[in-house]
Design a protein around this motif. Structure first.
Motif, PDB file in Angstrom:
ATOM      1  N   TYR A 215       0.851  -1.143   0.073  1.00  0.00           N
ATOM      2  CA  TYR A 215       0.020  -0.125   0.079  1.00  0.00           C
ATOM      3  C   TYR A 215       0.761   1.220   0.061  1.00  0.00           C
ATOM      4  O   TYR A 215       2.096   1.185   0.078  1.00  0.00           O
ATOM      5  CB  TYR A 215      -0.822  -0.164   1.191  1.00  0.00           C
ATOM      6  N   SER A 216       0.271   2.559   0.023  1.00  0.00           N
ATOM      7  CA  SER A 216       0.913   3.821   0.147  1.00  0.00           C
ATOM      8  C   SER A 216       1.626   4.091  -1.034  1.00  0.00           C
ATOM      9  O   SER A 216       2.922   4.425  -0.995  1.00  0.00           O
ATOM     10  CB  SER A 216       1.750   3.675   1.588  1.00  0.00           C
ATOM     11  N   PRO A 217       1.021   4.166  -2.113  1.00  0.00           N
ATOM     12  CA  PRO A 217       1.623   4.535  -3.322  1.00  0.00           C
ATOM     13  C   PRO A 217       1.957   5.974  -3.616  1.00  0.00           C
ATOM     14  O   PRO A 217       1.426   6.823  -2.600  1.00  0.00           O
ATOM     15  CB  PRO A 217       0.574   4.240  -4.572  1.00  0.00           C
ATOM     16  N   ASP A 218       3.065   6.459  -4.372  1.00  0.00           N
ATOM     17  CA  ASP A 218       3.066   7.875  -4.296  1.00  0.00           C
ATOM     18  C   ASP A 218       3.450   8.342  -5.884  1.00  0.00           C
ATOM     19  O   ASP A 218       4.386   7.411  -6.561  1.00  0.00           O
ATOM     20  CB  ASP A 218       4.295   8.262  -3.596  1.00  0.00           C
ATOM     21  N   ALA A 219       3.096   9.347  -6.342  1.00  0.00           N
ATOM     22  CA  ALA A 219       3.251   9.669  -7.679  1.00  0.00           C
ATOM     23  C   ALA A 219       4.966   9.842  -8.024  1.00  0.00           C
ATOM     24  O   ALA A 219       5.187   9.845  -9.124  1.00  0.00           O
ATOM     25  CB  ALA A 219       2.524  10.951  -8.075  1.00  0.00           C
ATOM     26  N   ALA A 220       5.688  10.007  -6.835  1.00  0.00           N
ATOM     27  CA  ALA A 220       7.098  10.056  -6.999  1.00  0.00           C
ATOM     28  C   ALA A 220       7.718   8.765  -6.967  1.00  0.00           C
ATOM     29  O   ALA A 220       9.077   8.699  -7.266  1.00  0.00           O
ATOM     30  CB  ALA A 220       7.650  11.146  -5.831  1.00  0.00           C
ATOM     31  N   PHE A 221       7.023   7.711  -6.965  1.00  0.00           N
ATOM     32  CA  PHE A 221       7.665   6.533  -6.825  1.00  0.00           C
ATOM     33  C   PHE A 221       7.442   5.623  -8.173  1.00  0.00           C
ATOM     34  O   PHE A 221       6.282   5.399  -8.530  1.00  0.00           O
ATOM     35  CB  PHE A 221       6.995   5.402  -5.783  1.00  0.00           C
ATOM     36  N   PRO A 222       8.472   5.331  -8.885  1.00  0.00           N
ATOM     37  CA  PRO A 222       8.001   4.733 -10.273  1.00  0.00           C
ATOM     38  C   PRO A 222       7.735   3.512 -10.000  1.00  0.00           C
ATOM     39  O   PRO A 222       6.747   2.889 -10.964  1.00  0.00           O
ATOM     40  CB  PRO A 222       9.563   4.829 -10.941  1.00  0.00           C
ATOM     41  N   ASP A 223       7.748   2.732  -8.901  1.00  0.00           N
ATOM     42  CA  ASP A 223       7.240   1.392  -9.022  1.00  0.00           C
ATOM     43  C   ASP A 223       6.128   1.439  -8.079  1.00  0.00           C
ATOM     44  O   ASP A 223       5.898   0.159  -7.666  1.00  0.00           O
ATOM     45  CB  ASP A 223       8.375   0.222  -8.638  1.00  0.00           C
ATOM     46  N   CYS A 224       5.605   2.281  -7.716  1.00  0.00           N
ATOM     47  CA  CYS A 224       4.473   2.495  -6.760  1.00  0.00           C
ATOM     48  C   CYS A 224       3.466   3.558  -6.922  1.00  0.00           C
ATOM     49  O   CYS A 224       3.536   4.547  -6.186  1.00  0.00           O
ATOM     50  CB  CYS A 224       4.911   2.450  -5.385  1.00  0.00           C
ATOM     51  N   GLN A 225       2.841   3.265  -8.261  1.00  0.00           N
ATOM     52  CA  GLN A 225       2.039   4.504  -8.675  1.00  0.00           C
ATOM     53  C   GLN A 225       0.589   4.377  -8.084  1.00  0.00           C
ATOM     54  O   GLN A 225       0.045   3.215  -7.956  1.00  0.00           O
ATOM     55  CB  GLN A 225       2.031   4.639 -10.145  1.00  0.00           C
ATOM     56  N   PRO A 226       0.076   5.478  -7.594  1.00  0.00           N
ATOM     57  CA  PRO A 226      -1.499   5.287  -7.457  1.00  0.00           C
ATOM     58  C   PRO A 226      -2.336   5.345  -8.566  1.00  0.00           C
ATOM     59  O   PRO A 226      -1.894   5.449  -9.917  1.00  0.00           O
ATOM     60  CB  PRO A 226      -1.679   6.972  -7.033  1.00  0.00           C
ATOM     61  N   PRO A 227      -3.725   4.548  -8.369  1.00  0.00           N
ATOM     62  CA  PRO A 227      -4.432   4.448  -7.171  1.00  0.00           C
ATOM     63  C   PRO A 227      -4.095   3.159  -6.409  1.00  0.00           C
ATOM     64  O   PRO A 227      -4.059   3.060  -5.287  1.00  0.00           O
ATOM     65  CB  PRO A 227      -5.843   4.370  -7.739  1.00  0.00           C
ATOM     66  N   HIS A 228      -3.061   2.289  -7.092  1.00  0.00           N
ATOM     67  CA  HIS A 228      -2.879   0.950  -6.388  1.00  0.00           C
ATOM     68  C   HIS A 228      -3.974   0.257  -5.402  1.00  0.00           C
ATOM     69  O   HIS A 228      -3.933   0.220  -4.407  1.00  0.00           O
ATOM     70  CB  HIS A 228      -1.933   1.234  -5.265  1.00  0.00           C
ATOM     71  N   ASP A 229      -5.089   0.226  -6.366  1.00  0.00           N
ATOM     72  CA  ASP A 229      -6.260  -0.454  -5.594  1.00  0.00           C
ATOM     73  C   ASP A 229      -6.405  -1.784  -5.816  1.00  0.00           C
ATOM     74  O   ASP A 229      -7.593  -2.325  -5.739  1.00  0.00           O
ATOM     75  CB  ASP A 229      -7.479   0.283  -6.128  1.00  0.00           C
ATOM     76  N   GLY A 230      -5.290  -2.523  -5.747  1.00  0.00           N
ATOM     77  CA  GLY A 230      -5.618  -4.102  -5.539  1.00  0.00           C
ATOM     78  C   GLY A 230      -4.234  -4.796  -5.292  1.00  0.00           C
ATOM     79  O   GLY A 230      -3.744  -4.314  -4.347  1.00  0.00           O
ATOM     80  N   ILE A 231      -4.255  -6.103  -5.751  1.00  0.00           N
ATOM     81  CA  ILE A 231      -3.046  -6.896  -5.018  1.00  0.00           C
ATOM     82  C   ILE A 231      -2.444  -7.545  -6.120  1.00  0.00           C
ATOM     83  O   ILE A 231      -2.973  -7.777  -7.224  1.00  0.00           O
ATOM     84  CB  ILE A 231      -3.544  -8.068  -4.150  1.00  0.00           C
ATOM     85  N   SER A 232      -1.218  -7.953  -5.969  1.00  0.00           N
ATOM     86  CA  SER A 232      -0.108  -8.613  -7.105  1.00  0.00           C
ATOM     87  C   SER A 232      -0.582 -10.191  -6.690  1.00  0.00           C
ATOM     88  O   SER A 232      -0.506 -10.683  -5.660  1.00  0.00           O
ATOM     89  CB  SER A 232       1.183  -8.061  -6.864  1.00  0.00           C
ATOM     90  N   VAL A 233      -0.619 -10.704  -7.918  1.00  0.00           N
ATOM     91  CA  VAL A 233      -0.804 -12.331  -7.707  1.00  0.00           C
ATOM     92  C   VAL A 233       0.376 -12.868  -8.466  1.00  0.00           C
ATOM     93  O   VAL A 233       0.603 -12.385  -9.635  1.00  0.00           O
ATOM     94  CB  VAL A 233      -2.141 -12.850  -8.333  1.00  0.00           C
ATOM     95  N   ILE A 234       1.135 -13.671  -7.601  1.00  0.00           N
ATOM     96  CA  ILE A 234       2.474 -14.287  -8.080  1.00  0.00           C
ATOM     97  C   ILE A 234       2.065 -15.644  -8.546  1.00  0.00           C
ATOM     98  O   ILE A 234       1.433 -16.427  -7.373  1.00  0.00           O
ATOM     99  CB  ILE A 234       3.430 -14.113  -7.110  1.00  0.00           C
ATOM    100  N   LYS A 235       2.542 -16.339  -9.638  1.00  0.00           N
ATOM    101  CA  LYS A 235       2.507 -17.718  -9.726  1.00  0.00           C
ATOM    102  C   LYS A 235       3.888 -18.381  -9.535  1.00  0.00           C
ATOM    103  O   LYS A 235       4.754 -17.693 -10.374  1.00  0.00           O
ATOM    104  CB  LYS A 235       1.804 -18.187 -11.099  1.00  0.00           C
TER     105      LYS A 235
END
Length: 507
Positions: A215-235
């Motif tokens: 959580y806690s995205p920031d427009a200044a973070f290239p790899d953590c952009q808003p809105p980030h309203d979900g989850i990552s699924v890894i296989k």
């Protein structure tokens, strides 16, 4: 270190000297685990308290209302079996996982493996240095998974801190081969958006799916952009973990605009953190269900298709829940316990000023069937023992104690210790056992206490942030039937069906 066995329930008025409004304003602006730095930074800072608060804590110790510094107290049905202090890894202790006769203990500096075949004398079999908060840990077969939620220079175990504003920075999942538990080998990594604060396994025969909460995205973070309203699924293919990859990013809070559709937080809901992802997810594979604790929202969703989870219901508590932190199903999957990590785990919230409904558990019934199921609030539960204003204390990680026909749970409360409680009656939960230490200090808030307290094969295991690995035995007619259940493994966020998946005498 002294120990005191006691059966008393201490209903103290500690914290009344603090102005409640001012205290709550401070707590609501604190982020989860905000006082715990990234490994490689300076040691954890100590938060000051007023001279009045310090005097109140010392007076409470003198009167016997709270334990002395480092003193252990517990209910008569709890026995403190063992404590293993920190060793090579001096960072903050975090989450726990179990497999066979081994316990796997996360630490901000890496992870430690204990042989717990003799719970009275756990033995360290391996310590792996691999800095990266929080280093929440889980295991499945020969694979161990480690969450990194701090911006690092690269994905190696020799990385250093690096600003999240730099594109080359790395956060995400690390994967180890533990076929030789004495010599774990780092085999793969997967970078995920906004890192991996926690993770949850959905194990299949050929593959392992991982739900990554961040959580806690920031427009200044290239790899953590808003809105980030979900989850990552890894296989993760079991036979080729080096091919692990993100296969989906399901949006759990659809909505227009840069903030998505989650809880908007302030100023609309001033006492709640804005939803920009999830903190923790618990799955119940036998029922194809999952419960998500997602900052300002609690959700229930279907995982019939593990790569494509589907939200069934969503609830908010904009009066008493500041930060939805974690979730636990009961065995019948007709209840969920959600925790509120008010103050981020670094504040003193177990006092009279905060009261019984904030920084507590919320007990919800699940009513209806299929995709029409709903979450219905029933009650709050908070430990009945006020802590000093120098003790970080709030609801945190716990697990079920498997007894048929009962809903019993053990839970860590940081410096509030370990609590065993009964929520069989959703509207009237009650504590039935506890273990705690006195404050680490009476002059400042020093982070410590039980991060995770879980029940596994007849004992309670707790990872104390400061004091190390604790083993407790619970002897009570209400919980004794659980001792007959023997499990092969336990990742608490992947809840087993205790009465179908494992051998026990009740079937």
């Amino acid at each position: 270190m002294t120990s005191l066995r006691t059966t008393r329930t201490r209903r103290r008025r500690l914290g009344v000297a603090t102005a409640a409004a001012g205290l709550l304003a401070t707590l609501l602006t604190a982020g989860p685990a905000a006082a715990i730095p990234d490994p490689g930074d300076a040691p954890p800072t100590q938060s000051s308290v007023t001279s009045e608060q310090a005097a109140e804590a010392k007076a409470a110790i003198r009167s016997g209302e709270i334990p002395g510094v480092d003193q252990i107290v517990h209910s008569a049905n709890i026995t403190h079996v063992a404590n293993i202090p920190k060793d090579a890894l001096q960072g903050t202790n975090s989450d726990l996982a179990f497999q066979g006769r081994y316990a796997f203990a996360g630490n901000y500096d890496g992870f430690r493996i204990f042989d717990i075949s003799n719970p009275k004398a756990p033995k360290t079999v391996a310590q792996v240095l691999c800095p990266g908060s929080q280093n929440d840990v889980s295991v499945s077969g020969n694979l161990l998974f480690l969450s990194t939620d701090s911006s690092r220079s690269d994905d190696s175990c020799a990385s250093t801190t690096q600003p999240a504003t730099e594109k080359s920075s790395w956060e995400g999942m690390k994967i180890f081969d533990i076929s030789d538990v004495r010599n774990p080998k780092y085999v793969a990594s997967v970078e995920t958006a906004c890192g991996s604060h926690t993770h949850t396994l959905v194990p299949e025969r050929r593959d392992v799916y991982i739900y990554v909460s961040s959580y806690s995205p920031d427009a200044a973070f290239p790899d953590c952009q808003p809105p980030h309203d979900g989850i990552s699924v890894i296989k993760v293919p079991r036979k080729a973990p080096q091919r692990a990859a993100v296969v989906n990013f399901p949006v759990l809070f659809p909505g227009e605009g840069p903030d998505g559709g989650g809880n908007p937080g302030p100023p609309t809901n001033p006492g709640v953190r804005k939803t920009t992802g999830c903190h923790d997810i618990t799955v119940l594979p036998s029922k194809d269900l999952a419960a998500g604790a997602c900052m300002g929202d609690g959700i229930l969703f279907s995982i019939k298709d593990p790569a494509n989870p589907k939200v069934i219901d969503r609830v908010q508590d904009n009066v008493n829940f500041a930060f939805w932190h974690s979730a636990t199903f009961n065995q019948k999957a007709n209840k969920v316990v959600y925790t509120d990590e008010l103050g981020g785990g670094s504040a003193a919230t177990c006092n009279a000023a905060v009261g019984p409904n904030r920084g507590a558990n919320g007990v919800y019934d699940i009513v209806g069937k299929g995709d029409h199921r709903k979450l219905v609030f029933r009650s709050y539960f908070k430990i009945p023992r006020h802590q000093a204003d120098t003790e970080n204390c709030v609801a945190h990680n716990g697990s079920l104690i498997p007894v048929k026909g009962k809903d019993l749970m053990v839970q860590g409360w940081y410096q509030g210790g370990v609590s065993v409680w009964d929520f069989t009656d959703s509207a009237k939960p009650k504590e039935i056992a506890y273990f705690e230490r006195g404050p680490l200090s009476t002059d400042v808030i020093r982070s410590g206490g039980s991060w995770s307290a879980y029940y596994y094969n007849g004992h309670i295991y707790s990872n104390d942030m400061a004091k190390g690995f604790d083993v407790l035995r619970l002897d009570d007619r209400r919980t004794d039937p659980a001792k007959r259940i023997r499990m092969d493994a336990l990742n608490v966020q992947t809840q087993p069906d205790y009465f179908d998946d494992f051998d026990n005498d009740d079937d």
